[in-house]
Design a protein around this motif. Structure first.
Motif, short mmCIF file in Angstrom:
data_model
loop_
_atom_site.label_atom_id
_atom_site.label_comp_id
_atom_site.label_asym_id
_atom_site.label_seq_id
_atom_site.Cartn_x
_atom_site.Cartn_y
_atom_site.Cartn_z
N PHE A 265 3.97 4.10 -22.22
CA PHE A 265 3.91 4.18 -23.61
C PHE A 265 5.02 3.67 -24.61
O PHE A 265 5.05 3.84 -25.98
CB PHE A 265 3.28 5.71 -23.98
CG PHE A 265 2.14 6.03 -23.25
CD1 PHE A 265 1.00 5.53 -23.54
CD2 PHE A 265 2.28 6.81 -22.01
CE1 PHE A 265 -0.17 5.87 -22.89
CE2 PHE A 265 1.07 7.23 -21.52
CZ PHE A 265 -0.30 6.68 -21.73
N GLY A 266 6.03 3.44 -24.05
CA GLY A 266 7.39 2.98 -24.42
C GLY A 266 8.67 3.14 -23.97
O GLY A 266 8.44 3.87 -22.77
N PRO A 267 9.57 2.74 -24.65
CA PRO A 267 10.88 2.70 -23.64
C PRO A 267 11.39 4.00 -23.57
O PRO A 267 11.35 4.84 -24.41
CB PRO A 267 11.79 1.86 -24.50
CG PRO A 267 11.22 1.80 -26.01
CD PRO A 267 9.89 1.92 -25.55
N ILE A 268 11.78 4.53 -22.29
CA ILE A 268 12.44 5.64 -22.16
C ILE A 268 13.85 5.43 -21.41
O ILE A 268 14.15 4.82 -20.57
CB ILE A 268 11.63 6.70 -21.18
CG1 ILE A 268 10.23 6.80 -21.71
CG2 ILE A 268 12.54 7.69 -20.86
CD1 ILE A 268 9.58 7.68 -20.85
N ARG B 143 15.77 2.96 -17.36
CA ARG B 143 16.89 2.43 -18.01
C ARG B 143 17.95 3.67 -18.04
O ARG B 143 17.64 4.58 -18.52
CB ARG B 143 16.51 2.22 -19.40
CG ARG B 143 15.56 0.74 -19.42
CD ARG B 143 15.38 0.17 -20.71
NE ARG B 143 14.09 -0.48 -20.80
CZ ARG B 143 13.63 -0.93 -21.88
NH1 ARG B 143 14.02 -0.86 -23.07
NH2 ARG B 143 12.32 -1.51 -21.79
N CYS B 144 19.28 3.55 -17.71
CA CYS B 144 19.90 4.58 -17.99
C CYS B 144 21.30 4.09 -18.15
O CYS B 144 21.70 2.99 -17.90
CB CYS B 144 20.06 5.72 -16.95
SG CYS B 144 19.90 4.70 -15.38
N ILE B 145 22.05 4.83 -18.95
CA ILE B 145 23.57 4.61 -19.36
C ILE B 145 24.24 5.86 -18.72
O ILE B 145 24.09 7.03 -19.00
CB ILE B 145 23.94 4.30 -20.77
CG1 ILE B 145 25.52 4.23 -20.72
CG2 ILE B 145 23.22 5.48 -21.78
CD1 ILE B 145 25.74 3.44 -21.92
N LEU C 265 19.93 0.32 -25.70
CA LEU C 265 19.07 0.12 -24.50
C LEU C 265 17.62 0.15 -24.62
O LEU C 265 16.78 -0.05 -23.93
CB LEU C 265 19.60 1.39 -23.21
CG LEU C 265 20.87 0.64 -22.40
CD1 LEU C 265 20.89 1.79 -21.44
CD2 LEU C 265 20.56 -0.63 -21.74
N LEU C 266 17.25 1.00 -25.57
CA LEU C 266 15.83 1.30 -26.02
C LEU C 266 15.22 -0.24 -26.31
O LEU C 266 14.02 -0.39 -26.10
CB LEU C 266 15.48 1.89 -27.38
CG LEU C 266 15.90 3.50 -27.06
CD1 LEU C 266 15.81 4.09 -28.49
CD2 LEU C 266 14.65 4.10 -26.09
N PHE C 267 16.05 -1.21 -26.61
CA PHE C 267 15.53 -2.51 -27.15
C PHE C 267 16.08 -3.57 -26.05
O PHE C 267 16.02 -4.62 -26.35
CB PHE C 267 15.96 -2.96 -28.59
CG PHE C 267 15.56 -1.75 -29.50
CD1 PHE C 267 14.42 -1.40 -29.99
CD2 PHE C 267 16.55 -0.77 -29.96
CE1 PHE C 267 13.85 -0.33 -30.64
CE2 PHE C 267 16.06 0.30 -30.72
CZ PHE C 267 14.91 0.35 -31.17
N GLN C 268 16.38 -3.27 -24.95
CA GLN C 268 16.79 -4.18 -24.12
C GLN C 268 16.16 -3.82 -22.70
O GLN C 268 15.75 -2.83 -22.36
CB GLN C 268 18.35 -4.32 -23.97
CG GLN C 268 19.04 -4.80 -25.18
CD GLN C 268 20.42 -4.56 -25.40
OE1 GLN C 268 21.15 -3.50 -24.38
NE2 GLN C 268 21.21 -4.82 -26.22
N GLU C 269 15.91 -5.06 -21.86
CA GLU C 269 15.41 -5.09 -20.56
C GLU C 269 16.71 -4.43 -19.63
O GLU C 269 16.18 -4.25 -18.38
CB GLU C 269 14.58 -6.01 -20.16
CG GLU C 269 13.44 -6.26 -20.87
CD GLU C 269 12.35 -5.17 -20.71
OE1 GLU C 269 12.42 -4.92 -19.52
OE2 GLU C 269 11.90 -4.91 -21.60
N ILE C 270 17.69 -4.33 -19.98
CA ILE C 270 18.92 -4.03 -18.94
C ILE C 270 18.46 -2.83 -18.33
O ILE C 270 18.08 -1.71 -19.05
CB ILE C 270 20.04 -3.96 -19.57
CG1 ILE C 270 20.44 -5.14 -20.20
CG2 ILE C 270 21.28 -3.62 -18.64
CD1 ILE C 270 21.48 -5.26 -21.24
N LYS C 271 18.55 -2.51 -17.01
CA LYS C 271 18.30 -1.15 -16.27
C LYS C 271 19.65 -0.20 -16.46
O LYS C 271 19.24 1.02 -16.46
CB LYS C 271 17.96 -1.60 -14.82
CG LYS C 271 16.56 -1.68 -14.63
CD LYS C 271 15.75 -0.60 -14.59
CE LYS C 271 14.08 -0.70 -14.26
NZ LYS C 271 13.30 -0.37 -15.31
#
Lengths: 314, 314
Positions: B137-140, B151-153, B297-303
Motif C-alpha cells: 500500500f505504500g513505502p514503509i 527500507r531502513c536507516i 528513503l520513502l522516495f528511494q528504492e535504496i534498501k
C-alpha cells in the motif's frame, strides 16, 4: 472512527486476524474471515478514508501548531495533547513551525481545507487578527497562552512569576533578575510588568542587565551563567524560564568549580526531574494536564480554563 | 502542495492579504484581490483537500509510528523527520503509540486507507510479519532499527556498542556492565551478544547483575545508580543507554556526595548537551540526520543506509 480493536472484539478474534482479513492475507481460517467481514459490514468499516472524510465532512484529525517538538516544555504539552486525542479517538497532524509564519498559516489553511477538524495552537508568531479569520471553519484552542476572544487554557503566568519573586525576596534576596524566551511574546510582557511592579513597590533596585533573553535550553543556561558571572553587580536571586536553563546555569558553574550556593539562588519552572537531582526550587506547571485539557476544549464552548501552579521548595 | 507563500510571491502581495482573500475578508483592495484570485486559479489552489486527495490518490501526508514524543532520543529523531518533511513539502501524522499494538496497527491502516502516502516506523512492538502485509500500500521505512526486507536507516549498533566496551577496557576497566531499554528489542539482543563475545574473548568476568534494563530516562538513571551502589561486586565501567540515563546516574551520585570519579567510568550515547556539562564520554549518534534521511528513503528504492557514529572522549 471504528478501529480494528473494536472489530476484533466483536468478532472474537485477534487483531492480527482482522488485519490479515483486511489485507487479503491467505492464512486466515474461513469461518474467522467470514465473521470479521460480517462485522466490518455491520459497523461500516471503510477503506478509503479520504472518501469517508469527504462524505462525512469530518476527519477525526486535529492540527497542532507547535514551534519545536524536541524541547522538553513543548514536548510535554504535546504528550498531554496526545493523551486527549487518544481518549477521543482522534489523530494529530502536528506542524513543527520553528515560528515560521508561513508554516503557521499553512496549518490554519488545513482547517479551511477540511484536512483537520480543529486546531490547537501551542505557540505561534501570527497576529491574532489573522488567526481570527479562520474561526468560522472550526474550533481553535490556545494551549498555554491567554488570547482574548479565543478558547484557551493557561496557567496564571503573572501569579506564578510573582510567586517566584516573592520566594526569592522572602529568602533575603534584594537583587533579583530573571530570564525569558522571546522578548516580544505575551508572557514576556506579563513578566516584565510583574517584575517592575514588584521591585518598585519594595523600592528594590533593578537593572536591565539582570534580564536575560533567548533562554530556552541547557546551552542557553550555560551562556547566561557566563554573562551573569561577568557582571560586576550581580543579581543574587534568579527566576529562570525553565528547569533546563536553570540546570545549564548550575552545571556550568559546577564545571568551573564555582560553588554558587553561597551567593546565588536559582528558581526554575516545570519541576522536571533534573531539578530534583540538582536540588533547586522550581514552580510546577501542570503541562501534561494542560495539553490534555486543550484537546477537550475543542469540543466545549468554555472560553477559558486556568490551571493552578505550585512552588516546590528545595 | 502549492502554499500561500508561493501565491503571495507571484501576486506580489503579503501572506496576510492572500489569507484574507481565501477567507473572504472584506478589508482587501480590489486590485490585490483580483491579482490573488487570478494566481490561485492559474496554479490551481484547491479548497477541500480531501477531494484533492481522493482525486489525485496522494495526500502529501506521511504517518510516523513513535512510542513517545517527549523522550529526547525519540524527539530528536522526530525533529529530523520534520526537517525531511519540510524540505519535501509533506505533512506528518505522528502517532504516539506507547508501544500499544493496536495503535500501531491503526497507523498502518492509515496507509491502506489512503490517509497517508507512506509510513516511517521509529520503533514498534508489532511483528515484522504483520507490517509486511502493508507493504503493497505504500513505502514503509524503519528509522533506527535494522529490519530485514524493509527500507531502513540505522547506525551500526553492534559496532557503536563495541567501541564503548573497548574504550572502557582500554581505560583499565575489567568489570564492565551496561544498561538497556526494552529487554526484548532487536538492539538489546545485538548488545547482549556483542557484550558476551567481548567479555569471553578477553576472559573477563561478567555477571547478569551488571546488566540493568528499563533504562530510558534520568529517573531510571537514578534508580540504576542505587541498584549499582548496593552491589557488593560492582562493575567499574558502565556503558549506558543514553545521556539522560547517564546524567541521572551521575547526578544521583553527586547528590549523595559520592565522588564516583575515582572508581567508576560512565559512557553514554547521543552526545546531548548535558554530557558536555557533566564531562562524561559519550558515543555520538547522528539522530537528526537519521530522521531526515528516513524521510528521503520513502522516495528511494535504496534498501539500507547505515550512518556513522563517533566516540566523544571527555
Amino acid at each position: 472512527m471504528v478501529n480494528i480493536r473494536d472489530i476484533a472484539k466483536k468478532a472474537n478474534v485477534s487483531i492480527t486476524t482482522v488485519s490479515r482479513v483486511i489485507n487479503g492475507h491467505p492464512y486466515v481460517k474461513e469461518d474467522k474471515r467470514e465473521r470479521v467481514l460480517a462485522i466490518m459490514e455491520e459497523i461500516g468499516y471503510q477503506i478509503n478514508m479520504n472518501a469517508v472524510h469527504l462524505s462525512k465532512g469530518i476527519t477525526k484529525r486535529i492540527g497542532v501548531i507547535i514551534p519545536f517538538v524536541s524541547h522538553p516544555y513543548f514536548s510535554q504539552l504535546l504528550s498531554g495533547i496526545y493523551k486527549g486525542a487518544f481518549i477521543n479517538k482522534h489523530h494529530l497532524l502536528v506542524m513543527q513551525t520553528n515560528y515560521d509564519n508561513c508554516v503557521e498559516v499553512e496549518c490554519l489553511n488545513m482547517l479551511k481545507n477540511r484536512e483537520v477538524d480543529g486546531i490547537i495552537i501551542v505557540s505561534c508568531e501570527l497576529d491574532q487578527e489573522i488567526i481570527a479569520d479562520y474561526k468560522p471553519f472550526g474550533p481553535i484552542v490556545f494551549c498555554g497562552e491567554f488570547v482574548e476572544n479565543f478558547r484557551c487554557i493557561t496557567i496564571d503566568h503573572a501569579a506564578a512569576f510573582q510567586l517566584g519573586l516573592e520566594e526569592l525576596f522572602y529568602n533575603g534576596h534584594t537583587k533579583i533578575g530573571y530570564t525569558l524566551g522571546r522578548k516580544n511574546s505575551h508572557n514576556s510582557h506579563v513578566r516584565a510588568l510583574t517584575y517592575k511592579n514588584f521591585m518598585e513597590i519594595r523600592t528594590l533596585p533593578y537593572d536591565s542587565k539582570w534580564i536575560f533573553d533567548g533562554a530556552y535550553t541547557m546551552e542557553d543556561g550555560e551562556r547566561i551563567y557566563h554573562m551573569w558571572n561577568k557582571l560586576r553587580d550581580k543579581p543574587t536571586g534568579l527566576l529562570v524560564t525553565n528547569d533546563q536553563v536553570a540546570a545549564g546555569f548550575l552545571l556550568a558553574a559546577n564545571k568551573e568549580r564555582n560553588n554558587l550556593q553561597s551567593f546565588v539562588q536559582i528558581i526554575g519552572f516545570d519541576n522536571q526531574y533534573i531539578s530534583q537531582l540538582l536540588s533547586f526550587s522550581t514552580i510546577e506547571l501542570p503541562l501534561t494536564q494542560m495539553g490534555e485539557t486543550s484537546f477537550h476544549l475543542l469540543f466545549q464552548e468554555i472560553k477559558h480554563v486556568k490551571l493552578g501552579h505550585s512552588l516546590i521548595k528545595r
